[in-house]
Structure formats: structure tokens, C-alpha cells
Design a protein around this motif. Structure first.
Motif: not given
Length: 230
Positions: A33, A54-55, A57, A78-79
Motif C-alpha cells: 500500500g 494508507c489508501t 484513490t 493515511n489513518r
């Protein structure tokens, strides 16, 4: 792993703000990630990065009339809510490759044994020092030893047979990542080796890293039951 070469601009939004203007760069998206942004210099160190978890998009950028401009926006978050916002003006290469499970670094036998001995006798570095774990994972590889000093502060130890500038640079990268973790920071560094080159010692001390020359044979108990550092 996904490798993207693109003309892009990068904005970091978080505790601080940072901006990279539009230029050709390499974007690495790893299976864990993590996302990192690289230029065609600075060797291994990225210009900016986001460590997991983390994501990512990805969406097209629209103009005022709602039409696609041909540009893409990556939002890596991230968070903690920190973001890398990467605007891709032109994608030159987009390639994905499954690397599979990595077997890990195969170390020199003496170096590996030295790490094992120092883990068993972590108090060698100081009275009251305790080991948290060996091979503590980070986004760029494992730290040899992670522990705490007598005051309870976190310490990261990089173990080498021969201490060179490259080893100091490696430890510096680990410290940079570890000090971003609020549960660990502040993290101090210890560079431990049987022999440390003068240039490496100078660089380490300039960066606040403690250098320790280790007597391997003494640790093995070949010469004495006493553990010695010189």
C-alpha cells in the motif's frame, strides 16, 4: 508493484504542507500500500512518500464545465488524515508486475550471528537496555534491532561486519521512518560493527548516531566470559 512514470505535481497535506512542481517523476505503488515519488537523482531516497496503512484513490480531473481534462488526481491518505495529492498531467508509462514473496536479505554469516549475539546481550550497549525485537519491519526493510535504553527511549541498532557510509545512510533512512511513528518517537540510532570506517563514523556522529565497535570474538565467549565493547 505498480510503476508509473508521469509528468506530475505533488502536494503533501498534513501537519505541514509541501509542494513539488510539475516535472517527470517515477511513482511506485507497492503491494503493502505504500506510495513513493522519485526523481532521476538522489539515489534511493524518494522526494515524498506515504507509508502503509494508507489508501489510494484515482479519479479524472474535470474542468468548470464538468468535462475531463485528461489529467488524473491520485489521493493517497493515511489513518491520520495526511494526504499526498498527486496530479498526473501526462502518463508516460503505467506498468504492474507481481513480484511475489521476497525471501529477504541473506546476510553474511558473521554479520547475522553478530546480530543474534547482540540481540541476546542487548545490555551490551548500556546498563538497563532491553530488546523489543529483531528485524523490526519498516516500509523500506527491517531494522536489525529495536530496543529501549535505560530511560525507556526507543533505540534502533544497525549491525554490520564492516561499517561504511552506506550502512549509516541505511540507518538514517530507518530512523526517518521510525520517528514518524508517534508510539516510537523519538528514536535514537546506534551503528554497531566490528570495524567502522573513519568517514562512516564522522557521518554518523554528525547525524547524532552513536557508533559502537563490537568485539565479535568476545561476544562469542572465545576469549572471555566478559562482554566487551571497544
Amino acid at each position: 508493484m505498480r510503476l508509473v512514470i508521469a509528468r506530475c505535481a505533488v502536494d503533501y497535506v498534513g501537519r505541514l504542507t509541501a509542494h513539488l512542481p510539475l516535472a517527470p517523476r517515477l511513482l511506485l505503488v507497492k503491494a503493502d500500500g505504500s506510495v513513493s515519488v522519485h526523481a532521476d537523482d538522489r539515489a534511493y531516497k524518494p522526494l515524498n512518500w506515504m507509508t502503509p496503512p494508507c489508501t489510494l484513490t484515482e479519479r479524472p480531473i474535470l474542468d468548470a464545465e464538468g468535462e475531463e481534462t485528461g489529467e488524473l488526481l491520485w489521493v493517497v491518505e493515511n489513518r491520520k488524515g495526511e494526504q499526498l495529492r498527486i496530479t498526473l498531467a501526462e502518463v508516460l508509462l503505467d506498468h504492474e508486475e507481481a513480484l511475489g514473496e521476497d525471501p529477504g536479505l541473506v546476510k553474511d554469516g558473521v554479520e547475522d550471528h553478530l546480530q543474534e549475539l547482540l540481540a541476546e546481550h542487548f545490555g551490551t550497549f548500556g546498563e538497563g537496555w532491553t530488546l523489543i525485537r529483531r528485524e523490526f519491519p519498516t516500509a523500506i526493510g527491517p531494522v536489525d534491532l529495536l530496543g529501549r535504553d535505560a530511560a525507556g527511549a526507543t533505540v534502533a541498532v544497525e549491525v554490520k561486519r564492516r561499517g561504511t557510509i552506506e550502512g549509516v545512510e541505511q540507518l538514517t533512512r530507518y530512523l526517518d521512518l521510525l520517528n514518524r511513528d508517534e508510539l516510537l518517537a523519538p528514536v535514537a540510532g546506534v551503528f554497531a560493527a566490528q570495524e567502522i570506517r573513519p568517514q562512516a563514523r564522522t557521518l554518523a556522529e554528525d547525524r547524532g548516531i552513536r557508533c559502537v565497535t563490537v568485539d565479535y570474538e568476545a561476544l562469542r565467549g572465545a576469549e572471555s566470559d566478559e562482554l566487551r565493547l571497544f
